[in-house]
Design an enzyme around this catalytic site. Sequence first.
Site, PDB file in Angstrom:
ATOM      1  N   GLY A  45       0.826  -1.201   0.000  1.00 42.13           N
ATOM      2  CA  GLY A  45       0.000   0.000   0.000  1.00 42.13           C
ATOM      3  C   GLY A  45       0.859   1.248   0.000  1.00 42.13           C
ATOM      4  O   GLY A  45       2.085   1.195   0.127  1.00 42.13           O
ATOM      5  N   ASP A  46       0.204   2.390  -0.187  1.00 40.97           N
ATOM      6  CA  ASP A  46       0.851   3.705  -0.104  1.00 40.97           C
ATOM      7  C   ASP A  46       1.862   3.957  -1.222  1.00 40.97           C
ATOM      8  O   ASP A  46       2.764   4.785  -1.072  1.00 40.97           O
ATOM      9  CB  ASP A  46       1.545   3.898   1.258  1.00 40.97           C
ATOM     10  CG  ASP A  46       0.590   3.714   2.417  1.00 40.97           C
ATOM     11  OD1 ASP A  46      -0.366   4.506   2.513  1.00 40.97           O
ATOM     12  OD2 ASP A  46       0.786   2.779   3.218  1.00 40.97           O
ATOM     13  N   HIS A  87      -5.644   7.591  -0.239  1.00 37.55           N
ATOM     14  CA  HIS A  87      -5.056   7.861  -1.546  1.00 37.55           C
ATOM     15  C   HIS A  87      -4.917   9.373  -1.715  1.00 37.55           C
ATOM     16  O   HIS A  87      -5.894  10.075  -1.968  1.00 37.55           O
ATOM     17  CB  HIS A  87      -5.938   7.268  -2.647  1.00 37.55           C
ATOM     18  CG  HIS A  87      -6.099   5.780  -2.549  1.00 37.55           C
ATOM     19  ND1 HIS A  87      -6.893   5.055  -3.406  1.00 37.55           N
ATOM     20  CD2 HIS A  87      -5.551   4.878  -1.689  1.00 37.55           C
ATOM     21  CE1 HIS A  87      -6.826   3.769  -3.074  1.00 37.55           C
ATOM     22  NE2 HIS A  87      -6.020   3.647  -2.039  1.00 37.55           N
ATOM     23  N   GLY A 116       0.918   2.251  13.877  1.00 38.49           N
ATOM     24  CA  GLY A 116       2.270   2.460  14.357  1.00 38.49           C
ATOM     25  C   GLY A 116       3.115   3.251  13.370  1.00 38.49           C
ATOM     26  O   GLY A 116       2.633   4.160  12.706  1.00 38.49           O
TER      27      GLY A 116
END
Length: 433
Positions: A8-9, A39, A295
């Site tokens: 992701g990201d 997003h 985290g």
Amino acid sequence: MVVDLGYGDAGKGTVVDWLCATRPVHTVVRFNGGAQAAHNVVLPDGRQHTFAQFGAGTFRPGVRTHLARQQVVDPLALAAEADHLASAGVPDALDRLTVDGEALLATPYHRAANRLREKARGAGRHGSCGLGVGESVRYGLAHPDEAPRVADCRDPELLRRRLTVLRERLTAELGPLYAPPVADCLPAFTGFADRVTIVDRSYLAGVLRAGTCVFEGAQGVLLDEWHGFHPYTTWSTTTFANAEALLAEAGAAGSAYRLGVLRTVTTRHGPGPLVTEDRTLPLTDPRNPTNPWQGRFRFGHFDAVAHRYALAVAGGVDGLALTHLDLTRPDPAGPDSARPALRLCRRYEDVDRLPTGPPGDLDRQAALTARLLRTRPVYDAPPTDWPAAVAEALAAPVVLTSHGPTAADKQEHGLPAPDPLPAPTGDLIRQQT
């Protein structure tokens, strides 16, 4: 179809925004995940929005969003997102939204249960976002005929019964939930049904006839519920599979271009394997800060082994979009020497290709996780030509590169244009009206 080949990201939002800026896109279809998606899209004039449930093309006038039935829909988070879009100059986001009535609802009770489960794991937390998306899927699998769904919001009495049963079951299992009474939730959910257009699964076929669509995936293939590194995964199919199923149902199987998105650095938000993690890299991501649930946002060198695995379980791609090239520097001794010397990992100490298998064997996936937590990366020298190096390492062409956050920072390298579009049919125009 736009899918992240990492954790992701990687920049799906900015890629979707660029597609909608450079092509006559009719609708962005969201086909997995829910309000935990983040997003980020930045416009050249400085406006910015983190798209969660709306399609990342919503800044582009006229581009619609369709939430398919595999999406988990959180009406409360959706309203807050629409408010932020309005403050950023997009007052009609809800007017351009359609939602499949079969989609599961995420409620305050799912969110509260999600957080209780994650806290109970202590040091063994999975890295949940704490928004109740996975809990909604869990409950939907356990109680498919009673789980609250989008269409239920049009029937206040049915929704009241289902929310009451949901709350009672979760309370009996987990103890008191930090969530409002059902009577306080009902007006928001019924108001959602009054404000948005709720459709059935046949709607998408008309949208596909009306024009080009972008299927926008959430999260990343390495977090996939069946192929990811268990238990540090999501309750969602993050490959192309959901989008392909929707296309097949609409009579358009095999019609989409498969675009995989990657960063020049491999990142992960939360616990779990990240073989190439390097805590000495002087990198930060202001849009992915440390938070109490996931985290720390972690950075590693480019992990071609993990990304080859993602390509294999996703069934391959037609092209790659490579983002964050502004973090690389071709000459380690050159004028940009303040940038980190990012490296590329083609193999680990014990393997250069991770084994794949049929989905569903979580014991096998857990064993793979344990192996990844033990192994070490083997690095090449920093590439002098990152797109060429990534294309060679993954045996897939890099068709889009990104050197910054806006659409203007993208450069195309052979990504095909869509076919000429037919005019919208009369049936579709009446349906949208």
